[in-house]
Structure formats: structure tokens, C-alpha cells
Design a protein around this motif. Structure first.
Motif, PDB file in Angstrom:
ATOM      1  N   LEU A  16     -85.809  73.542 -13.240  1.00 48.72           N
ATOM      2  CA  LEU A  16     -85.183  72.237 -13.438  1.00 48.72           C
ATOM      3  C   LEU A  16     -86.213  71.120 -13.376  1.00 48.72           C
ATOM      4  CD1 LEU A  16     -81.935  72.608 -11.289  1.00 48.72           C
ATOM      5  CD2 LEU A  16     -82.246  72.992 -13.737  1.00 48.72           C
ATOM      6  N   ASP A  17     -85.872  70.000 -13.972  1.00 51.20           N
ATOM      7  CA  ASP A  17     -86.745  68.833 -14.032  1.00 51.20           C
ATOM      8  C   ASP A  17     -86.132  67.730 -13.169  1.00 51.20           C
ATOM      9  OD1 ASP A  17     -88.560  66.902 -14.730  1.00 51.20           O
ATOM     10  OD2 ASP A  17     -88.021  66.853 -16.846  1.00 51.20           O
ATOM     11  N   PHE A  18     -86.662  67.535 -11.969  1.00 53.45           N
ATOM     12  CA  PHE A  18     -86.134  66.531 -11.053  1.00 53.45           C
ATOM     13  C   PHE A  18     -86.752  65.174 -11.368  1.00 53.45           C
ATOM     14  CE2 PHE A  18     -85.176  70.430  -8.844  1.00 53.45           C
ATOM     15  CZ  PHE A  18     -83.889  70.181  -8.407  1.00 53.45           C
ATOM     16  N   ARG A  19     -85.892  64.133 -11.490  1.00 52.86           N
ATOM     17  CA  ARG A  19     -86.359  62.829 -11.915  1.00 52.86           C
ATOM     18  C   ARG A  19     -85.966  61.679 -11.010  1.00 52.86           C
ATOM     19  NH1 ARG A  19     -87.641  62.463 -17.538  1.00 52.86           N
ATOM     20  NH2 ARG A  19     -88.584  64.458 -18.030  1.00 52.86           N
ATOM     21  N   ASP A  20     -85.041  61.878 -10.100  1.00 52.41           N
ATOM     22  CA  ASP A  20     -84.552  60.748  -9.326  1.00 52.41           C
ATOM     23  C   ASP A  20     -84.251  61.194  -7.901  1.00 52.41           C
ATOM     24  OD1 ASP A  20     -83.500  58.296  -8.549  1.00 52.41           O
ATOM     25  OD2 ASP A  20     -82.068  58.178 -10.197  1.00 52.41           O
ATOM     26  N   VAL A  21     -84.582  60.346  -6.938  1.00 53.55           N
ATOM     27  CA  VAL A  21     -84.282  60.581  -5.533  1.00 53.55           C
ATOM     28  C   VAL A  21     -83.670  59.303  -4.967  1.00 53.55           C
ATOM     29  CG1 VAL A  21     -85.213  61.082  -3.243  1.00 53.55           C
ATOM     30  CG2 VAL A  21     -86.235  62.152  -5.257  1.00 53.55           C
ATOM     31  N   ASP A  22     -82.534  59.431  -4.323  1.00 48.92           N
ATOM     32  CA  ASP A  22     -81.939  58.319  -3.586  1.00 48.92           C
ATOM     33  C   ASP A  22     -81.846  58.756  -2.136  1.00 48.92           C
ATOM     34  OD1 ASP A  22     -81.593  57.313  -6.148  1.00 48.92           O
ATOM     35  OD2 ASP A  22     -79.675  56.397  -5.656  1.00 48.92           O
ATOM     36  N   ALA A  23     -82.656  58.138  -1.275  1.00 48.95           N
ATOM     37  CA  ALA A  23     -82.696  58.508   0.144  1.00 48.95           C
ATOM     38  C   ALA A  23     -82.071  57.411   0.986  1.00 48.95           C
ATOM     39  CB  ALA A  23     -84.132  58.752   0.581  1.00 48.95           C
ATOM     40  N   PHE A  24     -81.307  57.820   1.969  1.00 45.89           N
ATOM     41  CA  PHE A  24     -80.657  56.884   2.877  1.00 45.89           C
ATOM     42  C   PHE A  24     -81.280  56.906   4.266  1.00 45.89           C
ATOM     43  CE2 PHE A  24     -77.650  57.509  -0.470  1.00 45.89           C
ATOM     44  CZ  PHE A  24     -77.203  56.219  -0.703  1.00 45.89           C
ATOM     45  N   SER A  25     -82.000  57.962   4.575  1.00 43.24           N
ATOM     46  CA  SER A  25     -82.669  58.089   5.871  1.00 43.24           C
ATOM     47  C   SER A  25     -83.702  59.196   5.748  1.00 43.24           C
ATOM     48  CB  SER A  25     -81.655  58.416   6.976  1.00 43.24           C
ATOM     49  OG  SER A  25     -81.150  59.731   6.800  1.00 43.24           O
ATOM     50  N   ASP A  26     -84.347  59.512   6.854  1.00 40.91           N
ATOM     51  CA  ASP A  26     -85.313  60.612   6.806  1.00 40.91           C
ATOM     52  C   ASP A  26     -84.630  61.969   6.679  1.00 40.91           C
ATOM     53  OD1 ASP A  26     -84.237  60.613   9.341  1.00 40.91           O
ATOM     54  OD2 ASP A  26     -86.153  60.913  10.358  1.00 40.91           O
ATOM     55  N   SER A  27     -83.309  62.012   6.832  1.00 39.89           N
ATOM     56  CA  SER A  27     -82.612  63.285   6.715  1.00 39.89           C
ATOM     57  C   SER A  27     -81.647  63.348   5.528  1.00 39.89           C
ATOM     58  CB  SER A  27     -81.853  63.597   8.009  1.00 39.89           C
ATOM     59  OG  SER A  27     -80.918  62.578   8.288  1.00 39.89           O
ATOM     60  N   LEU A  28     -81.114  62.220   5.071  1.00 36.80           N
ATOM     61  CA  LEU A  28     -80.085  62.214   4.032  1.00 36.80           C
ATOM     62  C   LEU A  28     -80.630  61.706   2.704  1.00 36.80           C
ATOM     63  CD1 LEU A  28     -77.130  62.559   3.173  1.00 36.80           C
ATOM     64  CD2 LEU A  28     -76.733  60.212   3.970  1.00 36.80           C
ATOM     65  N   ALA A  29     -80.511  62.545   1.659  1.00 38.54           N
ATOM     66  CA  ALA A  29     -80.984  62.160   0.329  1.00 38.54           C
ATOM     67  C   ALA A  29     -80.256  62.947  -0.748  1.00 38.54           C
ATOM     68  CB  ALA A  29     -82.485  62.396   0.202  1.00 38.54           C
TER      69      ALA A  29
END
Length: 84
Positions: A16-29
């Protein structure tokens, strides 16, 4: 804050080709994989990437996810290329 990074691969997603990350904390993304059809997916981690849970798989064969944005850990939007 980005001073150190660790690889946290999602098992079975090597193609797969990963293109986006939305992180809310050091544990949740959330991460977004893009390609046509079912290769467009969203995964979530709640433990800093030690484990991942598939949240959504695109079922439209012609769709191609481009980006995502979240307003909160429970609310977000995914944008695709136009279909037909």
C-alpha cells in the motif's frame, strides 16, 4: 514533537501507498493508504503504532482516496478523485 521517529509498520500492508497521517497524541493517529478500490484504506492506532485497526476500506472500484482531515478523533472527512 518529531525529534525521534520509529517505524511502526502495519502488517500485511507492504504494497500500500500511505500518504496522510492525522495524529491527535503520541498514541492516537489515523493513516491513509491510497490506490484504486480496496487499496484505499484508513487505519487507526491507539497505542502509538504498536497495533493498527482497519477503520475503513473503499468499496468503490473507481474511487481513489487523495486526502483526509479530522476535526476530532471521532469526526473526519476523506476526499477521493471524481468517479463518473
Amino acid at each position: 514533537g518529531g525529534r525521534t521517529w520509529k517505524r511502526r509498520p502495519i502488517p500485511g500492508t507492504e504494497a500500500l501507498d500511505f500518504r496522510d497521517v492525522d495524529a491527535f497524541s503520541d498514541s492516537l493517529a489515523y493513516v491513509l493508504a491510497i490506490r484504486r478500490g480496496e487499496a484505499s484504506r484508513i487505519y487507526k492506532t491507539a497505542d502509538g503504532g504498536l497495533s493498527w485497526v482497519l477503520q475503513h476500506t473503499n468499496r468503490e472500484p473507481k474511487a481513489f482516496f487523495d486526502a483526509m482531515a479530522f476535526w476530532s478523533p471521532e469526526r473526519g472527512i476523506v476526499v477521493s478523485d471524481a468517479v463518473d
